[in-house]
Design a protein around this motif. Structure first.
Motif, short mmCIF file in Angstrom:
data_model
loop_
_atom_site.label_atom_id
_atom_site.label_comp_id
_atom_site.label_asym_id
_atom_site.label_seq_id
_atom_site.Cartn_x
_atom_site.Cartn_y
_atom_site.Cartn_z
N PHE A 90 0.83 -1.20 0.00
CA PHE A 90 0.00 0.00 0.00
C PHE A 90 0.87 1.24 0.00
CE2 PHE A 90 -4.26 -1.51 0.41
CZ PHE A 90 -4.16 -2.75 1.02
N GLY A 106 -3.83 4.20 -1.08
CA GLY A 106 -4.22 3.70 -2.39
C GLY A 106 -4.90 2.34 -2.24
N GLN B 37 -10.57 -1.09 7.40
CA GLN B 37 -10.21 -1.51 6.07
C GLN B 37 -11.20 -2.54 5.56
OE1 GLN B 37 -6.40 -3.51 5.84
NE2 GLN B 37 -6.18 -3.14 3.66
N GLY B 42 -7.67 0.10 0.70
CA GLY B 42 -6.75 0.57 1.72
C GLY B 42 -7.50 1.00 2.96
N PRO B 43 -6.80 1.12 4.10
CA PRO B 43 -7.45 1.57 5.34
C PRO B 43 -7.95 3.01 5.22
CG PRO B 43 -5.30 0.57 5.78
CD PRO B 43 -5.40 0.77 4.30
N LEU B 86 -11.79 -4.92 8.73
CA LEU B 86 -10.58 -5.08 9.53
C LEU B 86 -10.32 -3.76 10.25
CD1 LEU B 86 -8.06 -6.86 10.22
CD2 LEU B 86 -6.93 -5.76 8.28
#
Lengths: 114, 111
Positions: A90, A106, B37, B42-43, B86
């Motif tokens: 990431f 991203g 997430q 992405g988180p 998550l």
């Protein structure tokens, strides 16, 4: 705005091959980051760039190199891929204060090294 | 050894139940963040807590930063399927110039 974009989305490499993961952000952020995510280990910081022209090692930098090409782009290079580098990668960016500002991520690159 | 340990690692509950996720460390943090997430993404930041003892609420989510700034908790009231994901805590220890994510808690809320 696209936010943070990463290419490629998926990649399969053989042991010893090299590749570069690309990341770009269009939010005029100063700081950019590369993480890897492995099951049960959360995300681990590989390298970050607090501002254009600077880079610093994170928690797990071995086997990786980075380039802050300009304010928008931050690339991650694997010179000789190893199976232990199989992971999801990431890229993220923050506007001002490095690390503790809100990080925008991203969508990730899923890398498999055979 | 991870600097930020989260528990439980996995949690599966029925819709409407309450739950608490914990984030613990032996190190002092200047602040802690919580991210969520979803698969394939992405988180995304939920909240940042800065002051020891601080409590922040975000709708049905309550976040607490420990008095000693070594731990944090996330409490969800009346969980909904949309809470599935998550959950990751993260922060910069007082030693500075590094940033760590926790080991993560995978939450599944069953309708």
């Amino acid at each position: 705005n696209a936010g943070v974009t990463q290419t490629p989305k998926f990649q399969v490499l053989k042991t010893g091959q090299s590749m570069t993961l690309q990341c770009a952000q269009d939010m005029n952020h100063n700081s950019m980051y590369w993480y890897r995510q492995d099951p049960g280990m959360g995300l681990r910081l590989i390298y970050y760039s607090a501002s254009e022209g600077t880079t610093d090692k994170g928690e797990v930098p071995n086997g990786y190199n980075v380039s802050r090409l300009n304010k928008r782009e931050f690339s991650l290079r694997l010179e000789s891929a190893a199976p232990s580098q199989t992971s999801v990668y990431f890229c993220a960016s923050t506007l001002n204060k490095p690390l503790t500002d809100t990080q925008y991520f991203g969508p990730g690159t899923r890398l498999t090294v055979l | 050894t991870q600097l930020l340990e989260q528990s439980p690692q996995f949690l599966s509950i029925q819709e409407g139940e309450n739950l608490t996720v914990y984030c613990n460390s032996s190190s002092v943090f200047s602040s802690l963040q919580w991210y969520r997430q979803e698969p394939g993404e992405g988180p995304v930041l939920l909240v940042t807590v800065v002051t020891g003892g601080e409590v922040k609420k975000l709708k049905r989510l309550t976040f607490q930063f420990g008095d000693a700034r070594k731990d944090s908790s996330l409490h969800i009231t009346a969980a909904q399927p949309g809470d599935t994901g998550l959950y990751l805590c993260a922060g910069e220890p007082n030693t500075g110039n590094q940033f760590y994510f926790g080991t993560g808690t995978s939450l599944t809320v069953i309708p």
